[in-house]
Design an enzyme around this catalytic site. Sequence first.
Site, PDB file in Angstrom:
ATOM      1  N   GLY A 162      -1.741   3.697  -4.704  1.00 60.93           N
ATOM      2  CA  GLY A 162      -2.734   4.365  -5.567  1.00 60.93           C
ATOM      3  C   GLY A 162      -1.213   5.734  -5.907  1.00 60.93           C
ATOM      4  O   GLY A 162      -0.166   4.466  -6.705  1.00 60.93           O
ATOM      5  N   SER A 168       2.975  -0.603  -2.208  1.00 57.49           N
ATOM      6  CA  SER A 168       2.437  -0.140  -2.934  1.00 57.49           C
ATOM      7  C   SER A 168       2.911   1.003  -2.630  1.00 57.49           C
ATOM      8  O   SER A 168       3.955   1.016  -2.569  1.00 57.49           O
ATOM      9  CB  SER A 168       1.751  -0.573  -4.506  1.00 57.49           C
ATOM     10  OG  SER A 168       1.461   0.005  -5.432  1.00 57.49           O
ATOM     11  N   TRP A 169       2.231   1.673  -2.954  1.00 56.70           N
ATOM     12  CA  TRP A 169       2.295   3.294  -3.341  1.00 56.70           C
ATOM     13  C   TRP A 169       2.026   3.693  -1.619  1.00 56.70           C
ATOM     14  O   TRP A 169       3.422   4.580  -0.944  1.00 56.70           O
ATOM     15  CB  TRP A 169       1.481   4.237  -4.126  1.00 56.70           C
ATOM     16  CG  TRP A 169       1.439   5.503  -3.208  1.00 56.70           C
ATOM     17  CD1 TRP A 169       0.257   6.143  -1.728  1.00 56.70           C
ATOM     18  CD2 TRP A 169       1.909   6.575  -3.626  1.00 56.70           C
ATOM     19  NE1 TRP A 169       0.387   7.973  -1.780  1.00 56.70           N
ATOM     20  CE2 TRP A 169       1.825   7.857  -2.534  1.00 56.70           C
ATOM     21  CE3 TRP A 169       3.590   6.769  -4.058  1.00 56.70           C
ATOM     22  CZ2 TRP A 169       2.244   8.505  -2.615  1.00 56.70           C
ATOM     23  CZ3 TRP A 169       4.249   8.553  -3.576  1.00 56.70           C
ATOM     24  CH2 TRP A 169       3.554   8.936  -2.854  1.00 56.70           C
ATOM     25  N   ASP A 180       5.140  -9.921  -9.403  1.00 55.36           N
ATOM     26  CA  ASP A 180       4.580  -8.706  -9.262  1.00 55.36           C
ATOM     27  C   ASP A 180       4.431  -7.631 -10.788  1.00 55.36           C
ATOM     28  O   ASP A 180       5.759  -7.585 -10.740  1.00 55.36           O
ATOM     29  CB  ASP A 180       4.940  -7.505  -8.504  1.00 55.36           C
ATOM     30  CG  ASP A 180       3.919  -6.495  -7.309  1.00 55.36           C
ATOM     31  OD1 ASP A 180       4.031  -6.001  -8.808  1.00 55.36           O
ATOM     32  OD2 ASP A 180       3.743  -6.087  -6.739  1.00 55.36           O
ATOM     33  N   HIS A 211       0.513  -8.593  -7.614  1.00 58.88           N
ATOM     34  CA  HIS A 211       1.019  -7.495  -6.898  1.00 58.88           C
ATOM     35  C   HIS A 211       0.071  -7.106  -5.448  1.00 58.88           C
ATOM     36  O   HIS A 211       0.674  -6.873  -3.944  1.00 58.88           O
ATOM     37  CB  HIS A 211       0.620  -6.303  -7.955  1.00 58.88           C
ATOM     38  CG  HIS A 211       0.730  -4.762  -6.815  1.00 58.88           C
ATOM     39  ND1 HIS A 211       1.557  -4.474  -6.262  1.00 58.88           N
ATOM     40  CD2 HIS A 211      -0.010  -4.488  -6.902  1.00 58.88           C
ATOM     41  CE1 HIS A 211       1.794  -3.302  -6.398  1.00 58.88           C
ATOM     42  NE2 HIS A 211       0.669  -2.976  -6.388  1.00 58.88           N
TER      43      HIS A 211
HETATM   44  N1  STX Z   1       0.115   2.520  -7.987  1.00 57.72           N
HETATM   45  C1  STX Z   1       0.011   1.178  -7.331  1.00 57.72           C
HETATM   46  C2  STX Z   1      -0.353   0.805  -6.051  1.00 57.72           C
HETATM   47  O1  STX Z   1       0.710   1.489  -5.012  1.00 57.72           O
HETATM   48  C3  STX Z   1       1.433   2.050  -9.609  1.00 57.72           C
HETATM   49  C4  STX Z   1      -1.414   0.381  -6.392  1.00 57.72           C
HETATM   50  N2  STX Z   1      -1.696  -0.245  -7.246  1.00 57.72           N
HETATM   51  N3  STX Z   1      -2.783  -0.488  -6.881  1.00 57.72           N
HETATM   52  C5  STX Z   1      -3.497  -0.114  -5.645  1.00 57.72           C
HETATM   53  O2  STX Z   1      -2.302   0.825  -5.261  1.00 57.72           O
HETATM   54  C6  STX Z   1      -5.259   0.289  -5.073  1.00 57.72           C
HETATM   55  C7  STX Z   1      -5.344  -1.972  -4.537  1.00 57.72           C
HETATM   56  C8  STX Z   1      -5.021   0.946  -3.754  1.00 57.72           C
HETATM   57  C9  STX Z   1      -5.906   0.659  -6.002  1.00 57.72           C
END
Ligand code: STX
Length: 319
Positions: A45, A112-113, A269, A297
Amino acid sequence: MDNLLSLYPPCEPFNHGFMERDDHRIYFEQCGNPNGKPAVFLHGGPGGGGSTQVRRFFNPDLYHIVIFDQRGCGRSKPHGLLENNTTWDLVEDIEELKQLLGIQKWLVFGGSWGSTLSLAYSQTYPNSVSEMILRGIFMLREKELRWFYQDGASNIYPEAWQYFLEPIPKKERGDLMSAYHRIFNGDDEEKKLNAAIAWSKWEGSTSSLAYRPEMAESFSEPEFALAFALIENHYFVNRGFLKHENQLIESGIDIIRSIPTVIVQGRYDMVCPMTTAWELSQNWPEAELIIAPSSGHTAFEKEISHELIKATNLFAKNV
Ligand code: STX
């Protein structure tokens, strides 16, 4: 690729609870083997919350798996609270949780985050981290935010982008992140909810290489979308609360250089383009970069899950 490793069978937590800090009640759960190798899962997120699926990246006989929902999201309360909600608050939460559970060192797993937060945490508490597994590298730099929220991925998914643009008046579209920020901090609750759904659905529509309608739908669920969108937007408008945008990817690397680390990155991604993983690996050649050649991603892309599980299996041998 043949014979891909797949997720471990579903399992239930042997314990769960809340950690109280500031005005936040932070949900955590423990799965697998209480005497196994400790590992903490950092979700994405920010604002995405944990899920019951992420336990399944770890062999439950060998790992003591800790999952928590970051401030304001998932099962943590109050839902969507942005006060005392910064990268550095989350870093302290992770360390506090480790101490609460009597753990000395743990493997840090984040996509990701979650990869951003893994670097922020390990660079603050390097002695707390035994190994790292990072996926879909995201460093919140200007060009990455611009790619996803202004002009980049919009060119690959124009039909999903149209939906993202809808809540924002034409004259405000030159800076979409700020325009969304105004709505999220305004007092029109209906407008806020609709904008949160549009914001969140954009990410759900672009996270897997092959469009998965059920993913776009689950990201549009109002309760999820509200926390996800408000928290993401809050962190991104504040540029991750970093001192400068290369803090984690450049200047902080020397602190963590010797921590055994695997980086898994989908070639296609669209949320966190591969160039960030590449730059990280150029600054940190000791970390192993694995490219999943036909993936987007999410951690649940088949090749990516395979590489992540391969990495947890490998590190399970380090005791
Ligand atoms: N946000 C990228 C990220 O961290 C820009 C992310 N993308 N999807 C998710 O996190 C979840 C699957 C945890 C919702």
